[in-house]
Design a protein around this motif. Structure first.
Motif, short mmCIF file in Angstrom:
data_model
loop_
_atom_site.label_atom_id
_atom_site.label_comp_id
_atom_site.label_asym_id
_atom_site.label_seq_id
_atom_site.Cartn_x
_atom_site.Cartn_y
_atom_site.Cartn_z
N UNK A 286 -46.32 -47.50 -8.32
CA UNK A 286 -47.52 -46.74 -8.02
C UNK A 286 -48.41 -46.79 -6.68
N UNK A 287 -48.57 -47.91 -6.83
CA UNK A 287 -50.00 -48.43 -6.21
C UNK A 287 -49.76 -48.22 -4.42
N UNK A 288 -48.32 -48.98 -3.81
CA UNK A 288 -47.93 -48.88 -2.51
C UNK A 288 -47.34 -47.26 -2.47
N UNK A 289 -46.88 -46.88 -3.52
CA UNK A 289 -46.58 -45.24 -2.88
C UNK A 289 -47.92 -44.20 -3.30
N UNK A 290 -48.61 -44.55 -2.87
CA UNK A 290 -50.10 -43.85 -3.12
C UNK A 290 -50.51 -42.99 -1.78
N UNK A 291 -49.61 -44.14 -0.50
CA UNK A 291 -49.91 -44.29 0.94
C UNK A 291 -48.93 -43.53 1.59
N UNK A 292 -48.00 -42.92 0.73
CA UNK A 292 -46.84 -42.11 1.45
C UNK A 292 -46.64 -40.64 1.56
N UNK A 293 -48.74 -40.14 0.30
CA UNK A 293 -48.45 -39.18 0.21
C UNK A 293 -49.73 -38.48 1.12
N UNK A 294 -50.43 -38.81 2.02
CA UNK A 294 -51.17 -38.79 2.71
C UNK A 294 -51.97 -37.83 4.38
N UNK A 295 -50.36 -37.83 4.58
CA UNK A 295 -50.24 -36.43 5.41
C UNK A 295 -50.25 -35.02 5.32
N UNK A 296 -51.05 -35.01 6.66
CA UNK A 296 -51.62 -33.17 6.35
C UNK A 296 -50.70 -32.76 6.98
N UNK A 297 -50.30 -31.15 7.24
CA UNK A 297 -50.49 -30.27 8.08
C UNK A 297 -51.56 -30.07 8.95
N UNK A 298 -50.90 -29.47 10.37
CA UNK A 298 -51.63 -29.57 11.48
C UNK A 298 -52.15 -27.51 11.66
N UNK A 299 -51.53 -26.81 10.72
CA UNK A 299 -51.69 -25.69 10.59
C UNK A 299 -53.49 -25.81 9.91
#
Length: 403
Positions: A286-299
């Protein structure tokens, strides 16, 4: 063991990163000390280099310098029961010992209380040490992840205020195009990192969690930059080639395991070799997966950042159980290694119930390893190896009985 050649690039990437930080002033850049879930895309767009004191502590731990620097903080009254990251980082400042020549003086300290309470106090100490301003992103507790529009508005207002603070420090206005470019790079890096992590589901796994722990440095510190994108694209290409050729990270993969909680940084190499010799591959965490979920949208990135703080960062018990049950099937797991981390109590306190619930729902056993993420004085590596050995023998017996 079958080493991944792309990981060698990290040495120069990290040298360049810390060199840029130490020469920031000469190049018209600014330094912000930050913690996890920070909106780094905004910082990069405003000419700030985000620096993680936690990452600095990781380097100290991985180099086994913990026992040299942490006691300096303890002599000032910081208990050994406190986070070993904090004790190592503060001790490094006090002793002057650091593989990165220390960290440059910050222009701003930016911390949220969504991760743990210790970080807030740690950053307050750093703020006093350096005489630099600190901004706290106050995150209301969101229960079990229920939507909370009022809390979202509260957080969004803080993030919009942060933009004004950054503009005041730099004397520059935020350029929308620069923010969008940073967001696009963050999205691309996060997608590539996600694809890397998904390959752990292949048999044999082309990469272990030990490799992921090392490879995650750019997605943590340089998300929103071209450096992260280029590194993960190259890493993914190498891993895909290994999958096509059937090359596993572990010499003869027999057991597929999950790692819970932070790594035990001082023992990364030893535990990796220990498990490899027994055909055990750590395939996800779970620790390494946490950093795959932080992108945000431009809108509307400010809304996205607010929701990340409230919901993505909320690792409540039921969510962890559900996620682990899903991983058990997706990654075809044989067992769970639960790291009960002495100085990270927030993540560790639920482990006995977590293990019970996951085993009940999946039938997959787990072993609880009492250790610490950065201080080897707080555990016995020989005892950990003995526990893991017994656990693998039990898993082997299960495999034989079901064959």
């Amino acid at each position: 063991m079958n080493p991944i050649s792309t990981l060698r690039d990290l040495k120069q990437i990290n040298i360049d990163y810390y060199t840029a930080a130490h020469t920031a002033k000469q190049n018209g850049k600014f330094i912000a000390y930050v913690n996890a879930f920070t909106p780094v895309e905004l910082l990069y767009a405003m000419d700030f280099i985000p620096i993680y004191p936690e990452n600095h502590a990781v380097i100290l731990g991985a180099r086994r310098l913990s026992v040299e620097v942490a006691p300096a903080a303890e002599k000032l009254g910081y208990s050994m029961d406190l986070c070993s990251y904090a004790r190592c980082d503060l001790g490094s400042i006090l002793t002057g010992k650091s593989p990165t020549f220390g960290l440059p003086k910050p222009d701003l300290l930016l911390v949220s209380n969504s991760q743990c309470g210790t970080l807030t106090k740690w950053f307050e100490v750093l703020s006093r040490m350096y005489g630099a301003p600190m901004v706290l992103i106050d995150v209301p507790h969101s229960g079990n992840g229920e939507k909370d529009p009022q809390a979202e508005r509260y957080l969004r207002a803080q993030l919009e205020e942060l933009q004004g603070i950054l503009e005041h420090i730099t004397g520059r206005k935020l350029q929308e195009q620069r923010l969008k470019e940073s967001i696009r790079l963050s999205q691309e890096a996060s997608q590539l990192w996600t694809e890397v992590l998904l390959l752990g589901a292949r048999r044999p796994s082309p990469m272990t969690v030990f490799d992921q722990f090392i490879a995650m440095a750019p997605i943590v510190a340089q998300r929103g930059t071209r450096v992260a994108v280029d590194f993960y694209r190259k890493l993914l290409e190498e891993l895909q080639e290994r999958v096509e050729k059937g090359i596993g990270a572990v010499s003869q993969e027999r057991f597929r395991l999950f790692w819970d909680n932070l790594p035990i940084w001082p023992e990364l190499r030893r535990l990796s070799e220990f498990l490899d010799a027994r055909g055990a591959a750590l395939v996800t965490s779970l620790y390494t997966w946490a950093w795959a979920t932080l992108a945000v949208g431009e809108e509307d990135p400010f809304q996205d950042w607010a929701e990340q703080y409230l919901y993505t960062a909320n690792l409540h018990l039921q969510r962890r159980i559900q996620t682990y049950v899903e991983y058990a099937k997706q990654y075809q797991l044989d067992g769970f290694l639960y790291h009960s981390n002495r100085s990270c109590k927030m993540v560790s306190q639920d482990i006995p119930e977590l293990r019970r619930a996951v085993a009940e729902q999946t039938g997959i056993p787990g072993v609880i390893l009492e250790a610490d993420h950065n201080d080897p004085r707080l555990y016995s590596i020989e005892s950990l190896e003995s526990q893991i050995e017994s656990f693998l023998e039990m898993l082997d017996g299960r495999k034989r009985s079901s064959a």
